[in-house]
Design an enzyme around this catalytic site. Structure first.
Site: not given
Length: 639
Positions: A23-25
């Site tokens: 996942h990213c932000a």
């Protein structure tokens, strides 16, 4: 949110279809075995999901927003994921991580420009894990800027200012992030390229040691000019070493990781497995420590300075042009990840100039983006589109309070192409306001352009007018011209009619309500609150093996009447249940459709979406009507 976690896994094809998950932000990033089985409509309809983005190479991204970490953890905690490859780098069903990677490579390249895609992904993954720390630090910066503006303290951004000890400590609270930013970037970038991230951290730490910088004061140090820049050198075993201050620099750690990654993998191939634990890190450090100090570090510093000089030349030539170019370019740079190098230049400007001139015009883009989202939210509330209202609310909150544009971009704007031209007008207006105001809106530190960080800019009035204009113009244009195509607007109209019908039904079931007040087509049991005559388990079973077993006689009769009004069963090619309250009907000839007959047959509403496509507002029993109609047409409903 645990129910949503399970729904997301099911919608992307189940645990067995997930090779890996990171996942990213704001987004869950799936590497799937087969992306073609993803049910995109089902993904987008899940509570808490702001949208989805299919990508090349069997990759799929699900936009969550600020709660992405929690959803990621809940997905990994699902019992069904125990043997799946959902943990970053984890194995799937007994396969090793190397097996998964080999299978991915066997699928072929990710696209014609896969190297460019990989490059942008490398940049993004080097910064996104530290967005939280950067955002937190930017709010400390805003607080210091506000205190400086009010005259409580002096120039907090100038290290030569003698602040009281208490305020110095507060100042250290944001410097702890930005001074050591190269170490954070080195860790993330090295990890992204498959090398030991702590080795990358240690290599970058060498040039950030206080003793390394202090060598500029060594008696053997001397001055020289490199590429027109005066630098300090000291000879190490006869080789000149350039002494820089590497605090806040990001180009050197990125270049270092780009070299360390392949080197580390190469060493693992030639060194026996039983010796890798010791000699792979040792030899990597033996090569990379001096290489970074003598060559890679200086190249990174000069590369960043070169890019900064190009932008500064444009700004010096015409602040008016610069104030317009930046907000118009950012909407195209951010989706590609090109804004990360610009962010690095902002940090470099602050380090070398003591201020940055890019973030001011960049704010016009951000607030045009948030204004477009506000327009979408207005229309979603007006048209009672619950899912879009939730998406837009979360995206707008992330933007106005955090200065983060990704939820708006990926959750809304890139899904509805009509938004971009309207948003660009807002960007232009914000840039023109700054341009006509003389440009040169500066900030002394790196901040996320949100409502909370307005005090961080020196020309607050001009900056506030600029971002306010960008926001309002983009919002009003979206409200006036809409963000949807005519077909999408028709669907929204049908959804609103369905929602109105359900409200009436709900009123009728209240104490003292009249059962007959509900729209025709809604079962009496649902309006009067009494027992239903529907066969057990029939609700929602439009896909049952025998549709006749899933509907009652009243629904069968109405389905026959509606089919007759649609031109007969021979004129209907397909029926689907969509959005739980509507039927999507494709006909051969719309001229044969009798809307008055549909209304007389008890249909709450009918909307012609395109030449041969109709949406029938059937109420909460849409699945049963779709099943009954499909059986009479001779097929099964897709919905």
């Amino acid at each position: 949110m645990s129910n949503s976690a399970q729904q997301i896994v099911d919608a992307v094809g189940g645990p067995d279809n997930i090779a890996s998950l990171t996942h990213c932000a704001t987004r869950l990033r799936f590497q799937l075995n087969d992306a073609s089985v993803v049910d995109a409509k089902k993904v987008d309809s899940i509570d808490g999901v702001m949208g989805s983005v299919p990508q090349a190479g069997e990759r799929y991204q699900v936009i969550i927003g600020g709660a992405v970490q929690s959803v990621y953890n809940e997905i990994n905690a699902l019992p069904a994921m125990a043997n799946a490859g959902a943990n970053s780098g984890g194995a799937k069903g007994g396969q090793s991580a190397e097996d998964i990677k080999a299978a991915a490579r066997a699928q072929g390249p990710r696209g014609k420009f896969s190297w460019l895609d990989n490059f942008f992904e490398f940049l993004s993954d080097s910064f996104r894990p530290i967005l939280g720390a950067l955002l937190g630090a930017s709010l400390f910066i805003t607080f210091m800027a506000l205190m400086g503006t009010l005259g409580v303290i002096g120039n907090w951004a100038d290290p030569r200012t003698d602040l009281p000890a208490s305020w110095q400590f507060v100042n250290f609270m944001w410097q702890s992030v930005f001074v050591f930013l190269p170490l954070m970037v080195a860790y993330n970038a090295t990890k992204k390229l498959g090398a030991d991230p702590w080795v990358g951290f240690a290599v970058m730490a060498l040039v950030m040691l206080p003793g390394f910088s202090a060598m500029a004061e060594h008696p053997d140090a001397y001055q020289a000019s490199i590429a027109g820049t005066d630098v300090t050198l000291v000879d190490i075993f006869g080789i000149p070493l350039t002494i820089f201050g590497y605090g806040s620099q990001v180009f050197p750690p990125l270049l270092m990781a780009a070299v360390l990654g392949p080197l580390y993998k190469g060493l693992k191939k030639i060194i026996p497995a039983n010796l890798q634990l010791i000699f792979v890190p040792f030899l990597s450090m033996l090569i990379m420590l001096p290489l970074t100090a003598f060559l890679i570090g200086p190249i990174g510093v000069f590369a960043g300075a070169g890019l900064a000089n190009v932008l500064q030349s444009v700004n010096d030539f015409s602040p008016f042009i610069f104030a317009i170019i930046i907000p118009l370019a950012y909407p195209f740079m951010v989706p590609l990840g090109l804004h990360w190098p610009i962010n690095a230049i902002m940090l470099l400007n602050i380090q070398t100039l003591g201020f940055d001139y890019i973030q001011g015009p960049m704010g016009a883009w951000n607030f045009a983006c948030f204004g477009a989202t506000a327009g979408v939210l207005f229309l979603a509330v007006k048209d009672k589109e619950v899912q879009m209202r939730q998406t837009a609310t979360g995206a707008l909150a992330a933007g106005l309070l955090g200065g983060i544009s990704e939820p708006s971009l990926y959750g809304i704007h890139l899904r509805f192409k009509r938004i971009y031209p309207l948003m660009l007008v807002g960007c232009l207006v914000g840039g023109l306001v700054q341009g006509f105001g003389g440009g040169q809106v500066h900030t002394n530190a790196f901040v996320f352009t949100s409502l909370l960080t307005i005090p961080a800019f020196d020309r607050i009035g001009l900056y506030a007018l600029s971002i306010g204009g960008a926001f309002l113009v983009a919002m009003l244009l979206v409200i006036i011209f809409d963000y949807r195509t005519p077909e999408q607007r028709a669907e929204a109209k049908a959804a609103k009619a369905a929602a109105d019908g359900q409200d009436v039904a709900g009123d009728a079931s209240m104490p003292g309500g009249v059962a007959g007040a509900a729209p025709a087509g809604v079962a009496a049991a649902d309006t009067a609150g009494t027992g239903s005559t529907r066969a057990a388990g029939a609700a929602g079973s439009a896909n049952a093996a025998d549709p006749k077993d899933a509907v009652n006689d009243d629904e069968q009769a109405k389905a026959s009447q509606w089919l007759a009004a649609l031109g007969g069963p021979e004129n209907v090619t397909q029926t689907d249940a969509v959005a739980e309250t509507r039927l999507r009907v494709e006909v051969k000839d719309s001229a044969k459709v009798d809307q008055e007959a549909l209304k007389s047959a008890g249909l709450p509403g009918a909307v012609q979406v395109s030449s041969n496509l109709w949406h029938l507002v059937a109420g909460s029993d849409a699945n049963q009507y779709a099943a009954a109609m499909a059986a009479k047409v001779g097929g099964q409903p897709v919905g």
